[in-house]
Design a protein around this motif. Structure first.
Motif, PDB file in Angstrom:
ATOM      1  N   ALA A 134     -21.162 -23.645  43.559  1.00 41.04           N
ATOM      2  CA  ALA A 134     -20.329 -24.846  43.522  1.00 41.04           C
ATOM      3  C   ALA A 134     -21.115 -26.055  44.005  1.00 41.04           C
ATOM      4  O   ALA A 134     -21.011 -27.154  43.443  1.00 41.04           O
ATOM      5  CB  ALA A 134     -19.089 -24.644  44.392  1.00 41.04           C
TER       6      ALA A 134
ATOM      7  N   TYR B 114     -23.391 -27.295  41.337  1.00 41.92           N
ATOM      8  CA  TYR B 114     -22.758 -27.099  40.046  1.00 41.92           C
ATOM      9  C   TYR B 114     -23.278 -28.083  39.008  1.00 41.92           C
ATOM     10  O   TYR B 114     -23.335 -27.778  37.817  1.00 41.92           O
ATOM     11  CB  TYR B 114     -21.240 -27.221  40.180  1.00 41.92           C
TER      12      TYR B 114
ATOM     13  N   TYR C  95     -14.585 -25.493  37.902  1.00 39.05           N
ATOM     14  CA  TYR C  95     -15.102 -25.792  39.249  1.00 39.05           C
ATOM     15  C   TYR C  95     -13.965 -25.860  40.259  1.00 39.05           C
ATOM     16  O   TYR C  95     -14.031 -25.283  41.346  1.00 39.05           O
ATOM     17  CB  TYR C  95     -15.868 -27.106  39.173  1.00 39.05           C
ATOM     18  N   ILE C  96     -12.889 -26.552  39.881  1.00 42.78           N
ATOM     19  CA  ILE C  96     -11.766 -26.698  40.815  1.00 42.78           C
ATOM     20  C   ILE C  96     -11.087 -25.355  41.018  1.00 42.78           C
ATOM     21  O   ILE C  96     -10.744 -24.977  42.142  1.00 42.78           O
ATOM     22  CB  ILE C  96     -10.781 -27.739  40.290  1.00 42.78           C
TER      23      ILE C  96
ATOM     24  N   THR D 285     -13.083 -23.284  43.432  1.00 40.19           N
ATOM     25  CA  THR D 285     -12.940 -23.778  44.797  1.00 40.19           C
ATOM     26  C   THR D 285     -11.568 -23.429  45.352  1.00 40.19           C
ATOM     27  O   THR D 285     -11.418 -23.047  46.514  1.00 40.19           O
ATOM     28  CB  THR D 285     -13.148 -25.293  44.808  1.00 40.19           C
TER      29      THR D 285
ATOM     30  N   HIS E  38      -7.071 -31.164  42.841  1.00 38.82           N
ATOM     31  CA  HIS E  38      -7.740 -31.900  41.769  1.00 38.82           C
ATOM     32  C   HIS E  38      -8.095 -33.291  42.226  1.00 38.82           C
ATOM     33  O   HIS E  38      -9.211 -33.778  42.015  1.00 38.82           O
ATOM     34  CB  HIS E  38      -6.822 -31.969  40.538  1.00 38.82           C
TER      35      HIS E  38
ATOM     36  N   LEU F 297     -10.988 -33.213  44.860  1.00 39.06           N
ATOM     37  CA  LEU F 297     -12.346 -32.983  44.372  1.00 39.06           C
ATOM     38  C   LEU F 297     -12.780 -34.013  43.340  1.00 39.06           C
ATOM     39  O   LEU F 297     -13.940 -34.060  42.954  1.00 39.06           O
ATOM     40  CB  LEU F 297     -12.455 -31.578  43.776  1.00 39.06           C
ATOM     41  N   GLU F 298     -11.821 -34.829  42.891  1.00 40.67           N
ATOM     42  CA  GLU F 298     -12.188 -35.860  41.930  1.00 40.67           C
ATOM     43  C   GLU F 298     -13.003 -36.965  42.575  1.00 40.67           C
ATOM     44  O   GLU F 298     -13.788 -37.627  41.910  1.00 40.67           O
ATOM     45  CB  GLU F 298     -10.926 -36.487  41.315  1.00 40.67           C
TER      46      GLU F 298
ATOM     47  N   THR G  15     -18.680 -35.060  41.752  1.00 40.36           N
ATOM     48  CA  THR G  15     -17.234 -35.007  41.567  1.00 40.36           C
ATOM     49  C   THR G  15     -16.890 -34.043  40.448  1.00 40.36           C
ATOM     50  O   THR G  15     -17.683 -33.778  39.562  1.00 40.36           O
ATOM     51  CB  THR G  15     -16.696 -36.392  41.198  1.00 40.36           C
ATOM     52  N   SER G  16     -15.666 -33.546  40.500  1.00 41.92           N
ATOM     53  CA  SER G  16     -15.236 -32.602  39.474  1.00 41.92           C
ATOM     54  C   SER G  16     -15.203 -33.282  38.115  1.00 41.92           C
ATOM     55  O   SER G  16     -15.461 -32.654  37.095  1.00 41.92           O
ATOM     56  CB  SER G  16     -13.867 -32.048  39.840  1.00 41.92           C
TER      57      SER G  16
ATOM     58  N   TYR H 124     -18.568 -33.109  36.674  1.00 38.53           N
ATOM     59  CA  TYR H 124     -18.889 -31.759  36.227  1.00 38.53           C
ATOM     60  C   TYR H 124     -18.227 -31.468  34.886  1.00 38.53           C
ATOM     61  O   TYR H 124     -18.810 -30.804  34.026  1.00 38.53           O
ATOM     62  CB  TYR H 124     -18.452 -30.725  37.268  1.00 38.53           C
ATOM     63  N   THR H 125     -16.992 -31.931  34.734  1.00 37.18           N
ATOM     64  CA  THR H 125     -16.311 -31.712  33.467  1.00 37.18           C
ATOM     65  C   THR H 125     -17.074 -32.386  32.334  1.00 37.18           C
ATOM     66  O   THR H 125     -17.270 -31.809  31.259  1.00 37.18           O
ATOM     67  CB  THR H 125     -14.890 -32.282  33.549  1.00 37.18           C
TER      68      THR H 125
END
Lengths: 501, 685
Positions: free
Chosen positions: B287, B290, B348-349, B352, B522, B525-526, B533-534, B537-538
């Motif tokens: 993570a 990531y 990822y979220i 976690t 969400h 982690l954003e 940040t998520s 990653y997206t």
């Protein structure tokens, strides 16, 4: 610049002059009180003289006397002598070794006759070495070499009642006579080919000479003379006998300072008189030194590995180290930018060697003082009796083998790295293999003094203060040269680079 | 930024308690009350409070990324540093780790102290160093520092698993844990070196971080030394190398074999290892970096597949175990498989989230099991238990909550996180398949295995619950269990509450259904430092691994509901089967019905056997051959050289005859030879 503005140029030789004056002063003392056995006064005068010489050398080195930054070498007496960075660097080595030897001799000579003569001869020999480093003509080089050699013969035979000492002195003298003959014959041949003795003129005349054969014979024979002084193959035969038979402080003196003097004059002759840029193609002295380096280091180390006598082992190891130092001449090539680095590394190695090898022989002097025998077995368990001196000996042994964290590690490292940088990786490889082998016999000493059980009772009744002090100074020097190696190598490489300019 | 000035103290406080305990242990006297537990509790509680402060500060939108100490620098090349990185991910992890460490310390009062164990200072020293190492790992701002603390975590697990070193089992288990994880860490170490060699840095965050550099290289905006490979290929190799360490530490197939054996350690240590430290470290590492893994679809697919496979594989082995801690051990392997599955499928979220909920309910289950073990006088065999719910109501209630969470029953925390894991795997698998990507099929395969594992999870979890707490007591100790004190019940209560409610921070299906803004995780982690940040990653998984969300019937909402419904149904089916078979007054063993599979499961698919065979049948002969080579060839050459040199040395010695005229002759001969050779070479004559 400092010197030029404040002192007359002739005083640039002060480090050597001080040594000569000290020798004369000792003679005066001796003539006032011929039977004196007052070691303290005589040793004291010698130590003060050597330290004053060291002080001058150090001062000049730091002030930049004779170096590129202040206008280059100071030449004296019609170019017979020159004082530059390299000369001063070597003078510092000679003075340091002389000081340590004088301190160590204080106890070694206690109760023995002719002490004044001993110190006088040491001082004269040191003067000769200093002049060798400064010689700028083949004539002065020869005279200086003899000035260093003749007292040495007498010093080796100093223990007149000791057969070994006398025999060693005689052998040393005879081999020395042969070598000097070769050397001086070589000089005459070079003179015949070039018509000059002064290095720069020799170089000029050699450039495009028609007498390549004559000059070549001369160059090779001169190299032979230096090989004698540095105890390199095949002129090394005197060394094991002389080092073993001589009083141990004299062994230290000869194997450290005298050897360094041989290199000092060789470095200058082969960079100034027989400079690679001027020498005819037929005279390939670099190849000669490559052969000598490999053979010398291999022979020295192989022979050292089989010795049973510690002092003789050190004698052969000293030959091996001459082989390492020869890399300074063997890894050169015309016009290479690395030349100064290689030769500087060799000079720095000789400095470190001056401390660690002197220390090792002084430790032997200590054991001779205690009368505990000369073989490895006789040293068994000595660590429990004299831990401080043995710790110092351990430092010397590991440093000689080139292990970190001692001074010998860096000097060898820079030497081999310089050889690799100059493209002579195989020389470095031979050197590294030899170093690995040397660890075998150096560690035998360490094993004997620390690990083995004592084989007999030691009769250690005294702790001679002078010898201890000398050993400690040498150990300190070996250790301090690890963190302090940066400035040393820088100074040596600058001085060496100036020779190639 | 005042809060962050205290960040190093989070790591240093447990380290201090370690030093204190070591001092006491060395002194050999009983200097501290409770054998050193109190400094440990104080230190971890202090770390917990500081972590909460960090958490609040981070939620205020502040982050911390500072180099504390540069311990080696190569001019113009690279620097080796220690530094702290506190962003939403590490802040959350800090709170989890410190909370569980504190509870484990308190629980240890009941499990170790009240039980009259000896060597307690050593035990608390181990716990302190373990906690400190894990916290150092969590806040590490570069890969090398992470590796160093990763190794420290491994060392501490070795020390603690082998705590009862006088017995036969624990030292062996400790060695196994150490060696197996070391095998993985070997690849990790090469990976660290590869990262340095490729990027010249191993920072996780910042404009010069290696994931950022890797992204730029792939986009063609920068260049790096990829050793002759295409960048994509090389990054996959590097990612897989680091993954070696992850697979070892997080006990993924095929390096999971150490974990069941690690049950030999004290139960609170097991709780710490499984919930918050050792095993979590592997998943956390993925993570943490990531941004790097998201760039390489192959690596992601491998992670997902390993995860899905491990989830199912371990769950099937948990079905037949007799000992309560063994069941939990296999459940841990299985649950970390889910996290890997999530990470590999771009969730990822979800990963976690599951890491968090699992930390709570698994710590709870282990501590609950510890409580049962205290009561049973250290008998762990479930077939000797039964009907403990009457005798230990608090333990039963909390253990049940943890079990419901583990089985993934609505509305306990495990349901929400596991549901999201499977949802992510499903939609990205569908999307990949729709887009014609080969990885899509792999993801769907991994998802299917994960889904099937839900059934097994429900079954073995409740088999454990029913055998332990229901039915008739099957032994005298079970009829007269040892009581447990507040120091056991307290941590259980705290964790029991968390196991129930922790899932509510991220109820995705409910959010989708109602449109309410309740996906707090969400949101959490954003935000974060750029590139961590998520959302970023997206983007990365979409851009580089071509992950797109596919749907089943009913669009996004429908897919979410179908996915959740199916997994819940499977979990309930598992629980139901366990109820039918084992929730009877006198349960009997049903394993014989499995036939040949029973032996296979009892022997854990012969994983240990084949690894032992690898060691003895393959590695040992190779080592022997290497040893032969070393002894014969290498030593032979060395010995040969030394014999030759000694021999020639003695020859040289003979040359030195002592007769001076010989010397003069040899000298002259030598000189003559040189003169002739050089004369001929140089053409002097």
């Amino acid at each position: 610049m400092l010197l030029q503005s404040q002192l007359p140029n002739s005083l640039a030789l002060a480090p050597v002059l001080v040594l000569a004056l000290t020798a004369l002063l000792l003679l005066v003392v001796d003539s006032i009180d011929p039977d004196s056995t007052n070691s303290a006064a005589l040793a004291g005068i010698s130590v003060v003289g050597a330290l004053t010489s060291l002080g001058f050398a150090g001062w000049f080195l730091s002030a930049g006397t004779g170096q590129v930054s202040t206008g280059g070498g100071i030449s004296l007496y019609g170019e017979a002598l020159v004082v530059d960075g390299m000369a001063l660097f070597f003078m510092a080595i000679f003075a340091s070794v002389t000081a340590m030897v004088a301190i160590g001799s204080y106890d070694y000579l206690r109760g023995k006759p002719h002490q004044a003569e001993f110190y006088t001869l040491v001082m004269f020999a040191a003067t000769g070495m200093g002049l060798m480093a400064a010689a700028n003509s083949l004539a002065t080089a020869f005279v200086a070499l003899e000035l260093a050699s003749l007292p040495s013969y007498a010093l080796v035979a100093f223990l007149k009642k000791n057969r070994g000492s006398v025999e060693a002195g005689l052998k040393y003298f005879l081999i020395g006579a042969v070598s000097s003959a070769v050397f001086v014959f070589g000089i005459s041949l070079v003179y015949a080919a070039t018509g000059s003795m002064v290095f720069s003129d020799v170089a000029e005349a050699l450039n495009g000479t028609e007498f390549v054969g004559v000059a070549g014979l001369g160059v090779l024979m001169i190299a032979g003379g230096f090989a004698f002084k540095t105890a390199s193959v095949p002129f090394h035969f005197w060394a094991p006998e002389a080092y073993e038979g001589a009083p141990a402080p004299i062994s230290a003196f000869l194997s450290s300072a005298s050897k360094a003097a041989g290199f000092a004059v060789a470095f200058r002759v082969f960079t100034e008189a027989f400079a690679l840029s001027a020498i005819p193609a037929g005279i390939d002295w670099v190849l000669l030194f490559q052969i000598l380096a490999v053979v010398t280091m291999t022979l020295g180390n192989f022979a050292a590995a089989t010795q049973e006598n510690v002092k003789r082992m050190l004698a052969y190891s000293s030959i091996g180290h001459a082989g390492y130092a020869l890399i300074g001449l063997a890894a050169l090539s015309a016009g290479s930018a690395q030349n100064g680095n290689v030769m500087g590394a060799s000079m720095a190695h000789l400095l470190v060697y001056g401390f660690m090898n002197t220390g090792a022989f002084l430790f032997i002097a200590l054991t001779e003082h205690w009368d505990i025998g000369r073989r490895f077995e006789d040293f068994n368990g000595l660590g429990s009796q004299a831990p401080v001196a043995c710790a110092a000996m351990t430092v010397f042994m590991f440093s000689l083998a080139g292990l970190p964290p001692f001074g010998g590690f860096f000097s060898k490292y820079f030497l081999f790295a310089g050889a690799i940088g100059a493209g002579f990786w195989w020389l470095a490889a031979v050197g590294a293999v030899n170093s690995a082998l040397s660890l075998f016999y150096y560690s035998r000493v360490v094993k004997a003094i620390w690990i083995e059980d004592p084989s007999g009772e030691f009769q250690i009744t005294s702790k001679p203060i002078g010898l201890y002090a000398a050993v400690m100074i040498a150990a300190l020097g070996t250790l301090v040269l690890l963190p302090g190696f940066g400035p040393v190598i820088e100074m040596a490489q600058t001085a060496a680079t100036a020779l190639f300019a | 930024m005042a809060a962050f000035d205290y960040a190093p103290a989070i790591v240093l406080l447990p380290f201090l308690s370690f030093l204190v305990s070591v001092g006491v242990a060395v002194s050999g006297r009983d200097l501290l009350p409770k054998g050193g537990a109190l400094p440990g509790i104080a230190a971890t509680a202090g770390s917990f409070l500081l972590s909460v402060w960090m958490f609040l500060t981070v939620s205020g939108g502040q982050y911390y990324d500072e180099t504390i100490y540069t311990w080696a620098a190569v001019e113009g090349s690279f620097e080796l540093t220690f530094g702290l990185l506190i962003d939403p991910l590490s802040a959350m992890m800090l709170v989890i780790v410190t909370l569980i460490a504190t509870l484990v310390h308190v629980f240890s009062l009941g499990y170790m102290n009240d039980d009259g164990q000896t060597g307690l200072p050593r035990y608390y020293a181990g716990l302190g160093l373990f906690t400190a190492s894990m916290l150092g790992f969590v806040v590490a701002d570069n890969l090398l520092m992470a590796f160093m603390f990763f190794e420290l975590v491994g060392l501490c697990s070795y020390l603690l698993i082998g705590f009862w070193f006088r017995e036969a089992g624990p030292p062996s288990a400790a060695k196994k844990a150490f060696l197996v994880t070391r095998f993985g860490d070997y690849f990790f170490l090469i990976g660290v070196v590869a990262v340095f060699a490729t990027f010249g840095t191993s920072q996780f965050a910042g404009a010069e971080a290696f994931p950022v550099l890797a992204e730029e290289v792939l986009l063609g905006e920068a260049s790096a030394n990829t050793f002759g490979f295409a960048p994509q290929t090389w990054f996959t190799i590097v990612g897989l190398l680091v993954l070696g360490g992850v697979v070892g530490k997080s006990a993924q197939f095929p390096l999971h074999t150490w974990l069941p054996d690690a049950m030999e350690g004290p139960t609170p240590v097991s709780a710490l290892i499984h919930a918050a430290t050792m095993v979590a470290a592997g998943v956390y590492l993925v993570a943490r970096m990531y941004g790097f893994y998201a760039l390489t679809p192959t690596t992601l697919a491998i992670i997902a597949f390993i995860g899905g496979f491990t989830a199912l594989f371990a769950a099937t082995m948990g079905v037949v175990k007799r000992e309560i801690k063994q069941v939990l051990a296999y459940s841990t392997i299985s649950q970390y498989g889910y996290m890997m599955l999530a990470l590999g499928s771009g969730g990822y979220i979800a990963a976690t989230f599951h890491l968090m909920t699992h930390a709570f309910f698994k710590a709870l289950l282990f501590l609950g099991a510890g409580s049962v073990i205290i009561a049973m006088h250290h008998n762990e065999d479930m077939w000797d238990m039964g009907n403990l719910k009457e005798k230990m109501p608090v333990t039963y209630a909390t253990f049940l909550a943890g079990s419901l969470a583990l089985a993934g029953i609505f509305p306990f925390s495990g349901f929400w996180s596991k549901d999201e894991v499977l949802y992510e795997a499903l939609v990205h698998g569908l999307g990949g398949l729709g887009g014609g990507e080969a990885e899509g099929a792999l993801l769907l395969g991994a998802w299917a295995m994960g889904l099937l594992a839900v059934f097994f999870t429900g079954f073995y979890t409740f088999r454990m619950v029913f055998l332990t707490f229901h039915g008739e007591s099957r032994s005298d100790t079970a009829r007269n269990p040892h009581g447990v004190g507040w120091n056991v019940k307290g941590p259980l209560a705290v964790l029991g509450v968390l196991a129930v409610v922790a899932g509510f921070v991220n109820m995705v299906p409910v959010a989708k259904l109602t449109g309410a803004e309740i996906e707090f995780l969400h949101k959490w982690l954003e935000h974060g430092p750029a590139g961590l940040t998520s959302e970023h990653y997206t983007e990365l998984t979409h851009e580089f691994a071509h992950y797109t969300a596919g749907t089943l019937a009913g669009g996004e909402l429908g897919t979410a509901l179908i996915s959740g419904g199916v997994s819940l149904a499977l979990a309930l089916a598992g629980v139901g089967l366990a109820h039918v078979l084992y929730n009877v007054p006198e349960p009997t063993e049903h394993t014989d019905k499995l036939g040949g599979i029973k032996t296979l499961l009892y022997n854990n698919y012969y994983q240990d056997e084949y690894q032992v065979w690898l060691a003895t049948g393959l590695t040992l002969p190779v080592s022997r051959a290497a040893d032969k080579f070393d002894q014969g060839v290498v030593d032979g050459v060395v010995n040969g050289v030394s014999s030759v040199s000694l021999f020639s040395g003695s020859r040289v010695k003979q040359l030195q005859t002592g007769v001076v005229s010989n010397y003069a002759m040899l000298l002259t001969l030598g000189l003559t030879v040189l003169l002739v050779v050089f004369g001929l070479l140089g053409g002097w004559f």
